[in-house]
Write a protein that holds these residues in place. Structure first.
Motif, short mmCIF file in Angstrom:
data_model
loop_
_atom_site.label_atom_id
_atom_site.label_comp_id
_atom_site.label_asym_id
_atom_site.label_seq_id
_atom_site.Cartn_x
_atom_site.Cartn_y
_atom_site.Cartn_z
N GLU A 6 1.40 -4.87 2.80
CA GLU A 6 1.11 -3.77 1.88
C GLU A 6 0.43 -4.32 0.62
O GLU A 6 0.62 -5.48 0.25
CB GLU A 6 2.38 -3.04 1.44
CG GLU A 6 3.25 -2.51 2.57
CD GLU A 6 4.37 -3.46 2.93
OE1 GLU A 6 5.40 -2.99 3.43
OE2 GLU A 6 4.21 -4.69 2.72
N CYS A 22 -1.83 -0.44 3.78
CA CYS A 22 -0.95 -1.15 4.73
C CYS A 22 -1.83 -1.64 5.87
O CYS A 22 -2.35 -0.83 6.64
CB CYS A 22 0.12 -0.20 5.24
SG CYS A 22 1.01 -0.81 6.69
N TRP A 36 5.54 5.23 5.64
CA TRP A 36 5.86 4.63 4.35
C TRP A 36 7.29 5.00 3.98
O TRP A 36 7.73 6.15 4.18
CB TRP A 36 4.91 5.13 3.27
CG TRP A 36 3.53 4.58 3.36
CD1 TRP A 36 2.44 5.15 3.96
CD2 TRP A 36 3.07 3.34 2.82
NE1 TRP A 36 1.34 4.33 3.83
CE2 TRP A 36 1.70 3.21 3.12
CE3 TRP A 36 3.68 2.32 2.09
CZ2 TRP A 36 0.93 2.12 2.74
CZ3 TRP A 36 2.92 1.22 1.70
CH2 TRP A 36 1.55 1.13 2.03
N ARG A 38 10.35 3.92 0.74
CA ARG A 38 10.48 3.32 -0.58
C ARG A 38 11.94 3.07 -0.90
O ARG A 38 12.84 3.72 -0.35
CB ARG A 38 9.85 4.22 -1.65
CG ARG A 38 10.56 5.54 -1.88
CD ARG A 38 9.75 6.40 -2.84
NE ARG A 38 10.41 7.67 -3.14
CZ ARG A 38 9.87 8.64 -3.83
NH1 ARG A 38 8.63 8.51 -4.33
NH2 ARG A 38 10.54 9.76 -4.06
N TYR A 94 7.56 0.03 -2.26
CA TYR A 94 7.09 0.83 -1.12
C TYR A 94 6.85 -0.08 0.07
O TYR A 94 6.15 -1.10 -0.05
CB TYR A 94 5.82 1.57 -1.51
CG TYR A 94 6.09 2.79 -2.36
CD1 TYR A 94 6.51 2.65 -3.69
CD2 TYR A 94 5.96 4.08 -1.85
CE1 TYR A 94 6.80 3.76 -4.47
CE2 TYR A 94 6.24 5.19 -2.63
CZ TYR A 94 6.66 5.02 -3.93
OH TYR A 94 6.94 6.13 -4.70
N CYS A 96 5.80 -0.40 4.27
CA CYS A 96 5.10 0.19 5.40
C CYS A 96 5.82 -0.22 6.68
O CYS A 96 6.28 -1.37 6.81
CB CYS A 96 3.65 -0.31 5.42
SG CYS A 96 2.66 0.32 6.79
#
Length: 127
Positions: A6, A22, A36, A38, A94, A96
């Motif tokens: 990412e 990503c 995605w 987080r 975040y 991926c």
């Protein structure tokens, strides 16, 4: 095994925008959803968005729907997360996720049937 990287995290003021990328390498992405997630400090990882291999189907968490958009470019083996009107509560790392071939979007969105995770990119939102 697919490797996921990412990028795009940054410090942004509330109301601002960012686009995360990503990149998946080392394997085929055919028929694989990408998603995605987080994780904010002290909180559990949460789902943000998922996209079908075709790019024609997407699904978002209620907290980001209407502000975030997930897209993908299979030719570049890349998924994107366009984040608009960022708020302090969006601050997080975040991640991926790349699903296994043939995985259902719902399973990937629930962090099941995931082939690979990235190391994350940090988003900081100042108020």
């Amino acid at each position: 095994q697919v490797q996921v990287t990412e990028s795009g995290g940054d410090l942004v003021q509330a109301g601002g925008s960012l686009r995360l990328s990503c990149v998946a390498s080392g394997g085929s992405l055919r028929n694989t959803p990408m998603a995605w997630f987080r994780q904010a400090p002290g909180k559990e990882r949460e789902f943000v968005a998922v996209i079908h291999y075709s790019g024609e189907a997407t699904f978002y968490s209620s907290s980001v729907r209407g502000r975030f958009a997930i897209t993908r470019d299979n030719g570049k083996s890349t998924a994107y997360l366009q984040m608009n009107n960022l708020q302090p509560e969006d601050a997080a790392i975040y991640y991926c996720a790349v699903g296994n071939p043939g995985a259902a979007m719902r399973d990937v969105a629930e962090a099941r049937d995931v082939a690979s995770w990235g190391q994350g990119t940090q988003v900081i939102v100042s108020s």
